[in-house]
Design an enzyme around this catalytic site. Structure first.
Site, mmCIF file in Angstrom:
data_model
loop_
_atom_site.group_PDB
_atom_site.id
_atom_site.type_symbol
_atom_site.label_atom_id
_atom_site.label_comp_id
_atom_site.label_asym_id
_atom_site.label_seq_id
_atom_site.Cartn_x
_atom_site.Cartn_y
_atom_site.Cartn_z
ATOM 1 N N PHE A 1 -13.812 3.526 4.441
ATOM 2 C CA PHE A 1 -12.888 2.671 3.703
ATOM 3 C C PHE A 1 -12.542 3.374 2.392
ATOM 4 C CE2 PHE A 1 -11.176 -0.749 1.245
ATOM 5 C CZ PHE A 1 -10.418 -1.402 2.200
ATOM 6 N N LYS B 1 -6.585 7.197 10.462
ATOM 7 C CA LYS B 1 -7.997 7.089 10.883
ATOM 8 C C LYS B 1 -7.997 6.941 12.394
ATOM 9 C CE LYS B 1 -9.488 4.182 7.005
ATOM 10 N NZ LYS B 1 -10.168 2.894 6.743
ATOM 11 N N ASP C 1 0.791 3.340 4.381
ATOM 12 C CA ASP C 1 -0.326 3.992 3.679
ATOM 13 C C ASP C 1 -1.380 4.502 4.661
ATOM 14 O OD1 ASP C 1 -1.212 1.415 4.349
ATOM 15 O OD2 ASP C 1 -2.089 0.978 2.396
ATOM 16 N N ASP D 1 -5.808 -0.522 -1.540
ATOM 17 C CA ASP D 1 -6.578 -1.498 -2.311
ATOM 18 C C ASP D 1 -7.861 -1.921 -1.621
ATOM 19 O OD1 ASP D 1 -5.285 -3.013 -0.167
ATOM 20 O OD2 ASP D 1 -5.899 -4.807 -1.269
ATOM 21 N N GLY E 1 0.783 -1.237 0.000
ATOM 22 C CA GLY E 1 0.000 0.000 0.000
ATOM 23 C C GLY E 1 0.808 1.276 0.000
ATOM 24 N N ASP F 1 -4.528 2.677 10.942
ATOM 25 C CA ASP F 1 -5.945 2.371 11.177
ATOM 26 C C ASP F 1 -6.093 1.886 12.618
ATOM 27 O OD1 ASP F 1 -8.631 1.926 10.467
ATOM 28 O OD2 ASP F 1 -8.239 -0.068 9.700
HETATM 29 P P1 IMP Z 1 -3.784 -1.350 11.015
HETATM 30 O O1 IMP Z 1 -3.377 0.041 11.430
HETATM 31 O O2 IMP Z 1 -2.931 -2.414 11.570
HETATM 32 O O3 IMP Z 1 -5.240 -1.599 11.244
HETATM 33 O O4 IMP Z 1 -3.590 -1.590 9.486
HETATM 34 C C1 IMP Z 1 -3.424 -0.673 8.548
HETATM 35 C C2 IMP Z 1 -3.535 -1.410 7.243
HETATM 36 O O5 IMP Z 1 -4.885 -1.807 6.975
HETATM 37 C C3 IMP Z 1 -3.161 -0.500 6.116
HETATM 38 O O6 IMP Z 1 -1.811 -0.610 5.811
HETATM 39 C C4 IMP Z 1 -4.028 -1.010 4.992
HETATM 40 O O7 IMP Z 1 -3.374 -2.052 4.318
HETATM 41 C C5 IMP Z 1 -5.248 -1.578 5.653
HETATM 42 N N1 IMP Z 1 -6.352 -0.612 5.610
HETATM 43 C C6 IMP Z 1 -6.935 -0.007 6.660
HETATM 44 N N2 IMP Z 1 -7.901 0.828 6.257
HETATM 45 C C7 IMP Z 1 -7.923 0.740 4.899
HETATM 46 C C8 IMP Z 1 -8.716 1.408 3.886
HETATM 47 O O8 IMP Z 1 -9.586 2.244 4.134
HETATM 48 N N3 IMP Z 1 -8.417 1.071 2.614
HETATM 49 C C9 IMP Z 1 -7.459 0.167 2.280
HETATM 50 N N4 IMP Z 1 -6.705 -0.453 3.190
HETATM 51 C C10 IMP Z 1 -6.938 -0.177 4.497
#
Ligand code: IMP
Length: 174
Positions: free
Chosen positions: A146, A125, A94, A153, A38, A97
């Site tokens: 999202f 986010k 990228d 992606d 990403g 989250d």
């Molecule tokens: P987290 O912070 O561990 O939840 O993960 C972040 C990852 O989740 C990012 O690197 C993305 O690959 C994926 N992700 C989270 N939200 C989105 C979104 O809105 N679109 C696409 N990928 C997302």
């Protein structure tokens, strides 16, 4: 799909971040470590906006896959190629989250004893956090939607869409 952030808005903001990083790392060199896949496009743009010496490396972690729900477990699929001990590192992601990916990667990178470690993310986010995690360089904070495009992606599609667009919520159950 509705545009959340246009390519021009992204380009302007990435230029600002690059200028900030250039100032903060003046006289130093930096290792940019991108989180595949990403962050590839964000890293490519950010790297060219940074005017200090930079090298690249990449890591890959298990992703959400087709189901848009995090298992909570993050697994390293590809490690860095070159040692980072004593170097200034910026992890480039990228989206920040839940925070699970970056908190895992941050811990892993710190074990390599870099001189410094900062985190740059294209999107943040903040509403979705499951673990405390902050980025040092954030291009945009966005609400809990999202999104796809600019490297991001849905089931491996839409990474080459130039803008960041809202993916229909009903399709992801997010
Ligand atoms: P987290 O912070 O561990 O939840 O993960 C972040 C990852 O989740 C990012 O690197 C993305 O690959 C994926 N992700 C989270 N939200 C989105 C979104 O809105 N679109 C696409 N990928 C997302």
């Amino acid at each position: 799909m509705e545009v959340l952030l246009s390519r021009q808005q992204i380009a302007d903001r990435v230029a600002e971040l690059g200028a900030q990083i250039t100032l903060e790392y003046a006289g130093k060199s930096v290792v940019l470590i991108g989180v595949l896949k990403g962050a590839a496009i964000f890293l490519a743009d950010l790297a060219r906006a940074i005017k200090v010496d930079a090298t690249f490396d990449f890591v890959a972690v298990s992703s959400y896959g087709r189901a848009r729900v995090s298992s909570g477990a993050v697994k390293l699929i590809k490690d860095i190629d070159n040692p980072i001990e004593g170097l200034h590192v910026i992890l480039v992601e990228d989206i920040l989250d839940t925070g699970l990916t970056l908190s895992y990667l941050r811990g892993l990178m710190l074990q390599h004893k870099p001189a410094s470690l900062k985190i740059a993310t294209c999107l943040d986010k903040p509403d979705r956090r499951l673990v405390p995690m902050d980025a040092d360089y954030i291009a945009f904070k966005i609400p809990n939607h999202f999104v796809i495009g600019y490297g991001m992606d849905y089931a491996e599609n839409y990474r080459n869409v130039e803008d960041i667009r809202l993916f229909p919520e009903e399709a992801v159950g997010h």
